[in-house]
Design a protein around this motif. Structure first.
Motif, PDB file in Angstrom:
ATOM      1  N   ALA A 235       0.791  -1.179   0.040  1.00  0.00           N
ATOM      2  CA  ALA A 235       0.052  -0.147  -0.073  1.00  0.00           C
ATOM      3  C   ALA A 235       0.748   1.297   0.074  1.00  0.00           C
ATOM      4  O   ALA A 235       0.450   2.555   0.013  1.00  0.00           O
ATOM      5  CB  ALA A 235      -1.103  -0.040   1.240  1.00  0.00           C
ATOM      6  N   GLY A 236       2.221   1.132  -0.063  1.00  0.00           N
ATOM      7  CA  GLY A 236       2.924   2.149  -0.467  1.00  0.00           C
ATOM      8  C   GLY A 236       3.565   2.903   0.737  1.00  0.00           C
ATOM      9  O   GLY A 236       3.924   4.271   0.327  1.00  0.00           O
ATOM     10  N   GLY A 237       3.683   2.765   1.849  1.00  0.00           N
ATOM     11  CA  GLY A 237       4.079   3.495   2.828  1.00  0.00           C
ATOM     12  C   GLY A 237       5.332   4.200   2.612  1.00  0.00           C
ATOM     13  O   GLY A 237       5.964   5.205   2.862  1.00  0.00           O
ATOM     14  N   LYS A 238       6.457   3.280   2.092  1.00  0.00           N
ATOM     15  CA  LYS A 238       7.717   3.526   1.698  1.00  0.00           C
ATOM     16  C   LYS A 238       7.742   4.355   0.298  1.00  0.00           C
ATOM     17  O   LYS A 238       8.873   5.120   0.294  1.00  0.00           O
ATOM     18  CB  LYS A 238       8.829   2.162   1.712  1.00  0.00           C
ATOM     19  CG  LYS A 238       8.848   1.863   3.341  1.00  0.00           C
ATOM     20  CD  LYS A 238       9.710   0.633   3.102  1.00  0.00           C
ATOM     21  CE  LYS A 238       9.642   0.030   4.628  1.00  0.00           C
ATOM     22  NZ  LYS A 238       8.518  -0.678   4.806  1.00  0.00           N
ATOM     23  N   SER A 239       6.884   4.022  -0.400  1.00  0.00           N
ATOM     24  CA  SER A 239       6.960   4.895  -1.742  1.00  0.00           C
ATOM     25  C   SER A 239       6.551   6.212  -1.374  1.00  0.00           C
ATOM     26  O   SER A 239       7.247   7.113  -1.972  1.00  0.00           O
ATOM     27  CB  SER A 239       5.787   4.117  -2.729  1.00  0.00           C
ATOM     28  OG  SER A 239       6.202   2.952  -3.184  1.00  0.00           O
ATOM     29  N   LEU A 240       5.702   6.432  -0.584  1.00  0.00           N
ATOM     30  CA  LEU A 240       5.431   8.007  -0.201  1.00  0.00           C
ATOM     31  C   LEU A 240       6.532   8.498   0.498  1.00  0.00           C
ATOM     32  O   LEU A 240       6.842   9.774   0.325  1.00  0.00           O
ATOM     33  CB  LEU A 240       4.009   7.826   0.622  1.00  0.00           C
ATOM     34  CG  LEU A 240       2.854   7.201   0.089  1.00  0.00           C
ATOM     35  CD1 LEU A 240       1.720   7.200   1.211  1.00  0.00           C
ATOM     36  CD2 LEU A 240       2.266   8.283  -1.053  1.00  0.00           C
ATOM     37  N   HIS A 241       7.150   8.037   1.275  1.00  0.00           N
ATOM     38  CA  HIS A 241       8.373   8.482   1.699  1.00  0.00           C
ATOM     39  C   HIS A 241       9.466   8.901   0.666  1.00  0.00           C
ATOM     40  O   HIS A 241      10.255   9.953   1.091  1.00  0.00           O
ATOM     41  CB  HIS A 241       8.833   7.739   2.837  1.00  0.00           C
ATOM     42  CG  HIS A 241       9.825   8.195   4.223  1.00  0.00           C
ATOM     43  ND1 HIS A 241      10.479   7.347   4.943  1.00  0.00           N
ATOM     44  CD2 HIS A 241      10.102   9.394   4.048  1.00  0.00           C
ATOM     45  CE1 HIS A 241      11.092   8.465   5.662  1.00  0.00           C
ATOM     46  NE2 HIS A 241      11.106   9.726   5.326  1.00  0.00           N
ATOM     47  N   LEU A 242       9.521   7.816  -0.057  1.00  0.00           N
ATOM     48  CA  LEU A 242      10.504   8.126  -1.006  1.00  0.00           C
ATOM     49  C   LEU A 242      10.379   9.393  -1.880  1.00  0.00           C
ATOM     50  O   LEU A 242      11.118  10.166  -2.110  1.00  0.00           O
ATOM     51  CB  LEU A 242      10.861   6.900  -1.940  1.00  0.00           C
ATOM     52  CG  LEU A 242      11.531   5.644  -1.235  1.00  0.00           C
ATOM     53  CD1 LEU A 242      11.188   4.386  -2.122  1.00  0.00           C
ATOM     54  CD2 LEU A 242      13.029   5.905  -0.996  1.00  0.00           C
ATOM     55  N   ALA A 243       9.166   9.600  -2.244  1.00  0.00           N
ATOM     56  CA  ALA A 243       8.484  10.630  -3.097  1.00  0.00           C
ATOM     57  C   ALA A 243       8.907  11.883  -2.305  1.00  0.00           C
ATOM     58  O   ALA A 243       9.403  12.905  -2.988  1.00  0.00           O
ATOM     59  CB  ALA A 243       7.007  10.430  -3.280  1.00  0.00           C
ATOM     60  N   SER A 244       8.510  11.898  -1.072  1.00  0.00           N
ATOM     61  CA  SER A 244       8.844  13.386  -0.243  1.00  0.00           C
ATOM     62  C   SER A 244      10.289  13.535  -0.450  1.00  0.00           C
ATOM     63  O   SER A 244      10.713  14.672  -0.263  1.00  0.00           O
ATOM     64  CB  SER A 244       8.349  13.062   1.137  1.00  0.00           C
ATOM     65  OG  SER A 244       8.963  12.083   1.876  1.00  0.00           O
ATOM     66  N   ALA A 269      -1.347   8.519  -2.244  1.00  0.00           N
ATOM     67  CA  ALA A 269      -0.605   9.330  -3.208  1.00  0.00           C
ATOM     68  C   ALA A 269      -1.306  10.647  -3.399  1.00  0.00           C
ATOM     69  O   ALA A 269      -0.764  11.702  -3.237  1.00  0.00           O
ATOM     70  CB  ALA A 269       0.117   8.412  -4.299  1.00  0.00           C
ATOM     71  N   LYS A 270      -2.637  10.552  -3.908  1.00  0.00           N
ATOM     72  CA  LYS A 270      -3.102  11.839  -3.974  1.00  0.00           C
ATOM     73  C   LYS A 270      -3.539  12.517  -2.854  1.00  0.00           C
ATOM     74  O   LYS A 270      -3.338  13.923  -2.753  1.00  0.00           O
ATOM     75  CB  LYS A 270      -4.540  11.284  -4.565  1.00  0.00           C
ATOM     76  CG  LYS A 270      -5.447  12.420  -4.995  1.00  0.00           C
ATOM     77  CD  LYS A 270      -6.920  11.859  -5.743  1.00  0.00           C
ATOM     78  CE  LYS A 270      -7.523  13.141  -6.295  1.00  0.00           C
ATOM     79  NZ  LYS A 270      -9.015  12.698  -6.853  1.00  0.00           N
ATOM     80  N   ARG A 271      -3.691  11.821  -1.719  1.00  0.00           N
ATOM     81  CA  ARG A 271      -3.799  12.576  -0.407  1.00  0.00           C
ATOM     82  C   ARG A 271      -2.509  13.340   0.052  1.00  0.00           C
ATOM     83  O   ARG A 271      -2.597  14.429   0.665  1.00  0.00           O
ATOM     84  CB  ARG A 271      -4.457  11.571   0.522  1.00  0.00           C
ATOM     85  CG  ARG A 271      -4.706  12.442   2.055  1.00  0.00           C
ATOM     86  CD  ARG A 271      -5.321  11.406   2.931  1.00  0.00           C
ATOM     87  NE  ARG A 271      -4.204  10.719   3.478  1.00  0.00           N
ATOM     88  CZ  ARG A 271      -4.351   9.182   3.384  1.00  0.00           C
ATOM     89  NH1 ARG A 271      -5.552   8.596   2.714  1.00  0.00           N
ATOM     90  NH2 ARG A 271      -3.531   8.520   3.736  1.00  0.00           N
ATOM     91  N   ASN A 272      -1.535  12.738   0.065  1.00  0.00           N
ATOM     92  CA  ASN A 272      -0.248  13.097   0.209  1.00  0.00           C
ATOM     93  C   ASN A 272       0.483  14.155  -0.689  1.00  0.00           C
ATOM     94  O   ASN A 272       1.423  14.792  -0.558  1.00  0.00           O
ATOM     95  CB  ASN A 272       0.870  11.945   0.202  1.00  0.00           C
ATOM     96  CG  ASN A 272       0.809  11.258   1.273  1.00  0.00           C
ATOM     97  OD1 ASN A 272       1.539  11.086   2.281  1.00  0.00           O
ATOM     98  ND2 ASN A 272      -0.424  10.501   1.752  1.00  0.00           N
ATOM     99  N   GLY A 273      -0.296  14.332  -2.006  1.00  0.00           N
ATOM    100  CA  GLY A 273       0.097  15.150  -3.172  1.00  0.00           C
ATOM    101  C   GLY A 273       1.557  14.589  -3.501  1.00  0.00           C
ATOM    102  O   GLY A 273       2.468  15.351  -3.997  1.00  0.00           O
ATOM    103  N   ALA A 274       1.742  13.528  -3.692  1.00  0.00           N
ATOM    104  CA  ALA A 274       3.172  12.730  -4.210  1.00  0.00           C
ATOM    105  C   ALA A 274       2.453  12.439  -5.788  1.00  0.00           C
ATOM    106  O   ALA A 274       2.190  11.496  -5.982  1.00  0.00           O
ATOM    107  CB  ALA A 274       3.403  11.682  -3.390  1.00  0.00           C
TER     108      ALA A 274
END
Length: 403
Positions: A235-244, A269-274
């Motif tokens: 579900a992408g917890g680390k993907s989101l961190h990498l994007a930031s 990702a949409k919610r995070n703005g990634a």
């Protein structure tokens, strides 16, 4: 503490689903908390924490209660009575709790507490595996730490806010947080609470992510503009961190064999703005082959036994089987061999697990480096995180560089 009948019945129903129908504890608790809209935060807290507590100590409580699986409703009430007695809670005059031998319970607790497998409530086979791989002293300390309730740690989404600004926002919503030394993006909740209802969460200012897990993105050494693959993204917890970490510049390709998990990542990702995350379902070998020798960085957050995260998934120790651990080691080696081919010359790879067993960690990396594909790589550094030393989840990560 006064016990309320409807709350205790909810706990008993939940334990039946978890122990007898093999349901996942987090899903069961999630459903239980929707059972009565009149329940306040204290009521929901009792149901959730009591259910998890009894799941965590299942073996110890069952031994004291002198009951064996599969548990009847009567057995579950006896286990609950053990829990309440050991917590010093006065038992109400209910027929389900009649004849509870409080003095005998305390005596049996003292007796069973002398033996680690009962004291730390662990299956025999798993206790043997842990001692064999980590040694008696380390395993004893680690087991004790893994039976502690996990703190709630969140990761600041630096694409949208700063740590100080988020602390202020959460304080306005009645949630106090503390910064963690050596974890630049982490905040710890001072008290547990439903943070998913906050405006800060809805606006994508943070994600829940354990402090140990937050170390992985830093370990991969990403830079804005790179092409990065997160190969077991879930579900992408680390993907989101990498994007930031990449300031939304470059590309994060999130790969997984489960398309439904990637759909959840898209929502997050949409919610995070990634905006630099692209999801790709691995539905054939072609998906990986197209990326051979093209990625600056590759993260393999490999499937594993999950022994490092027993604090937050206590039912895992009852669901795990010896053959699963043996099979997952083969899967890990296969994934390392296949996915490492995506790394371009001079690029870097991180192999990570939320396990504490060397056979899933250091030994896997050593085997890979001796393989045909692994000969092109060198080990730059690795990090072993034990819950007993860090206070957070058990984790392992190794940074490899392609020559």
């Amino acid at each position: 503490m006064r016990l309320h009948r409807n709350l205790v019945f909810a706990v008993i129903d939940g334990l039946h689903l978890i122990f007898n129908e093999n349901k996942y504890a987090d899903k069961v608790v999630e459903q239980l908390l929707k059972r009565d809209k009149r329940w306040g935060s204290r009521d929901r807290g009792f149901v959730a924490e009591t259910t998890y507590d009894i799941v965590r100590w299942k073996r110890l409580y069952a031994e004291i209660a002198e009951v064996k699986e599969p548990f009847t409703r009567e057995n579950l009430w006896r286990i609950f009575a053990v829990w309440a007695t050991l917590k010093g809670i006065k038992l109400p005059d209910w027929k389900q709790l009649e004849g509870t031998p409080s003095r005998k319970i305390k005596g049996r607790f003292d007796e069973f507490s002398k033996t680690r497998k009962y004291r730390e409530s662990i299956p025999d086979w798993l206790d043997n595996v842990g001692e064999k791989e980590l040694g008696n002293d380390v395993w004893t300390k680690e087991l004790h730490a893994l039976n502690e309730q996990a703190d709630v740690i969140i990761r600041v989404n630096t694409l949208k806010t700063t740590k100080i600004a988020l602390q202020d926002l959460l304080m306005d919503e009645g949630i106090e947080t503390l910064p963690l030394k050596d974890y630049p993006d982490a905040l710890q909740l001072k008290e547990r609470g439903n943070i998913f209802r906050t405006e800060a969460f809805k606006n994508g200012f943070f994600e829940v992510q354990d402090a140990s897990s937050q170390l992985v993105a830093d370990f991969l050494d990403v830079q804005p503009g790179m092409r990065v693959a997160d190969t077991c993204a879930g579900a992408g917890g680390k993907s989101l961190h990498l994007a930031s970490k990449m300031d939304n510049k470059g590309q994060v390709i999130a790969l997984d064999i489960y398309g439904n998990k990637l759909k959840e990542l898209k929502r997050r990702a949409k919610r995070n703005g990634a905006h630099n995350i692209e999801t790709r379902e691995i539905d054939s070998t072609k998906v990986i082959k197209k990326l051979h020798d093209k990625m600056d960085r590759v993260l393999i957050d490999a499937p594993c036994s999950g022994l490092g995260v027993l604090r937050r998934n206590p039912d895992a120790k009852w669901k795990l089987q010896p053959e699963f651990i043996e099979n997952i080691k083969s899967t890990q080696q296969q994934i390392l061999n296949d996915y490492s081919k995506m790394v371009k010359s001079g690029g870097k790879l991180v192999y990570a697990t939320c396990s504490i067993l060397p056979s899933e960690n250091q030994n896997q990396v050593a085997s890979f480096l001796k393989s045909e594909n692994g000969k092109d790589f060198k080990l730059v550094k690795d990090k072993k995180v034990l819950a007993s030393e860090s206070g957070f989840d058990g984790f392992y990560m190794a940074l490899l560089e392609k020559k």
